[in-house]
Scaffold this motif. Sequence first.
Motif, short mmCIF file in Angstrom:
data_model
loop_
_atom_site.label_atom_id
_atom_site.label_comp_id
_atom_site.label_asym_id
_atom_site.label_seq_id
_atom_site.Cartn_x
_atom_site.Cartn_y
_atom_site.Cartn_z
N LEU A 92 28.88 25.04 46.64
CA LEU A 92 27.57 24.51 46.22
C LEU A 92 27.30 24.66 44.73
O LEU A 92 26.24 24.24 44.26
CB LEU A 92 26.46 25.21 47.01
N CYS A 93 28.24 25.25 43.98
CA CYS A 93 27.94 25.55 42.58
C CYS A 93 27.93 24.31 41.70
O CYS A 93 27.42 24.36 40.58
CB CYS A 93 28.95 26.56 42.05
N GLY A 94 28.52 23.22 42.19
CA GLY A 94 28.55 22.00 41.39
C GLY A 94 29.37 22.18 40.13
O GLY A 94 30.49 22.68 40.17
N ALA A 95 28.79 21.80 38.99
CA ALA A 95 29.50 21.91 37.71
C ALA A 95 29.12 23.17 36.95
O ALA A 95 29.42 23.29 35.77
CB ALA A 95 29.22 20.68 36.86
N SER A 96 28.44 24.10 37.60
CA SER A 96 27.99 25.33 36.93
C SER A 96 29.15 26.31 36.79
O SER A 96 29.67 26.80 37.80
CB SER A 96 26.84 25.97 37.71
N TRP A 97 29.51 26.60 35.56
CA TRP A 97 30.59 27.56 35.32
C TRP A 97 30.19 28.96 35.73
O TRP A 97 30.96 29.69 36.34
CB TRP A 97 30.97 27.52 33.84
N ARG A 98 28.96 29.34 35.43
CA ARG A 98 28.49 30.67 35.81
C ARG A 98 28.43 30.81 37.33
O ARG A 98 28.78 31.85 37.89
CB ARG A 98 27.12 30.93 35.20
N GLY A 99 27.97 29.76 37.98
CA GLY A 99 27.91 29.80 39.44
C GLY A 99 29.28 29.93 40.07
O GLY A 99 29.48 30.71 41.01
N LEU A 100 30.26 29.20 39.52
CA LEU A 100 31.62 29.25 40.06
C LEU A 100 32.25 30.62 39.84
O LEU A 100 32.82 31.21 40.76
CB LEU A 100 32.48 28.17 39.39
N SER A 101 32.13 31.16 38.62
CA SER A 101 32.74 32.46 38.33
C SER A 101 32.07 33.56 39.14
O SER A 101 32.74 34.48 39.64
CB SER A 101 32.64 32.77 36.84
N GLY A 102 30.75 33.49 39.32
CA GLY A 102 30.06 34.48 40.13
C GLY A 102 30.47 34.43 41.59
O GLY A 102 30.70 35.46 42.23
N ALA A 103 30.59 33.20 42.12
CA ALA A 103 31.00 33.04 43.52
C ALA A 103 32.43 33.52 43.74
O ALA A 103 32.75 34.14 44.75
CB ALA A 103 30.87 31.57 43.94
N LEU A 104 33.31 33.26 42.78
CA LEU A 104 34.70 33.72 42.90
C LEU A 104 34.78 35.24 42.83
O LEU A 104 35.62 35.86 43.50
CB LEU A 104 35.56 33.09 41.81
N ALA A 105 33.92 35.85 42.02
CA ALA A 105 33.89 37.32 41.96
C ALA A 105 33.47 37.90 43.31
O ALA A 105 34.03 38.90 43.78
CB ALA A 105 32.95 37.79 40.85
N VAL A 106 32.48 37.27 43.94
CA VAL A 106 32.03 37.73 45.25
C VAL A 106 33.14 37.60 46.29
O VAL A 106 33.38 38.50 47.09
CB VAL A 106 30.77 36.94 45.70
N THR A 107 33.85 36.46 46.27
CA THR A 107 34.93 36.27 47.24
C THR A 107 36.07 37.25 47.00
O THR A 107 36.72 37.70 47.95
CB THR A 107 35.49 34.83 47.16
N THR A 108 36.33 37.61 45.75
CA THR A 108 37.38 38.59 45.45
C THR A 108 37.05 39.95 46.04
O THR A 108 37.88 40.59 46.70
CB THR A 108 37.59 38.72 43.94
N ILE A 109 35.82 40.41 45.83
CA ILE A 109 35.40 41.70 46.36
C ILE A 109 35.40 41.67 47.88
O ILE A 109 35.90 42.59 48.54
CB ILE A 109 34.01 42.06 45.82
N ALA A 110 34.87 40.59 48.47
CA ALA A 110 34.83 40.49 49.93
C ALA A 110 36.23 40.40 50.52
O ALA A 110 36.49 40.90 51.61
CB ALA A 110 34.02 39.26 50.34
N GLY A 111 37.15 39.76 49.78
CA GLY A 111 38.53 39.69 50.26
C GLY A 111 39.19 41.05 50.35
O GLY A 111 39.96 41.32 51.28
#
Length: 376
Positions: A92-111
Amino acid sequence: IAGTLAAERYGLKIIEKDIQDNAINVTRFLVLGRQSSPPTGRDRTSLMFSIPQFLTPVPLLLVGWLIARSGAQRVLTLSLLVLGVGMGGVALCGASWRGLSGALAVTTIAGVLLDVSANSVLVDLFPGGRRRVLSLCMAARSVTETIVPLLAEGLLGLAAASPAISFAVVLHLPFGIIAVAFVAGGLLIHRQASTRTEAPWNWRDLLISRRSVGLVVLTLVHGTADGTLFTWMARYLGSAAFTEHPIPPGFVLAAFSVAYIVSRLLLARLPEHWGRNALLVVPGLLGGGIMIAAILSRNYMFTAAGYVVGAFFWSTEYPALLGRMAEIEGERFGAAMALVTMVIALGYAVGLMASGALVQAVGETRMWIPMLALAS
């Protein structure tokens, strides 16, 4: 000088293929002109990045504490839900770079939470087959790691071939589907989870018994050497250390993954107590010896074959080490595995930097020296 896709798209004739002197080279094109070029709406920039290994200890310390306090099943539920939220954020982050990097950080920790808690739950469910279930779990993960890049390449090729399929659909839609699956799985496990009273906090719950210290040391050596070798192997095979490159390094790494899968599936077929002590050290000695001989040959095909065959043997060590640790630690295995994973992550980071410094010091043509050190 361009990719095959550019030749196909613009109807160009390829005069000569594979003119690079490094199999993993990266080419960037910059167009200079006297007039400014405003965005067309069809511009595309791709960026690949990874979160440093030094960030890994934070969630690992957290998961060890959570498992000791609340149980592995609750942590598994939490990790699936958080992973679903992170994947949904990517979708859902669309073209937001901050949204994408934040979401990927969350997935890394959850992984990280998912990896440790899932193995802990499986060990609890199958106390008589700890090594077997860990081997199967690791083989399944290797299968996933093999399929996902191929799927991604197929989706990207589909987007490039069809103007009707946007890159956003290729990126966001799969993440959205996976997010729904993770959330559904977390809710399902939550409904079936047994009630457990949270244990009072005790810092000793994060420690391991003395009998497991040697296993942690062996796991550190194994994980550091294995991870660093894998990271450098494509670069080594594509370097000027070899005058000829008969097969692409990517094929060698794919064969390496297949060797891992086959080896761990075979290990899962063995009786639980077969080779209980021997499998902790013998596969590494045998596989490492094969790899050392292959590197000393200074021959491309011998090196590639030695890497795949060596990996077939040493890949049995990790599940054997964890299985033995689960046998020793019992209910504290989750916290113990979190500690082991943290130690491996730090060892890998240090090994990567040290080998990089050594490669820079000896030069590309003598890159077999740091590779030999890693194999040893």
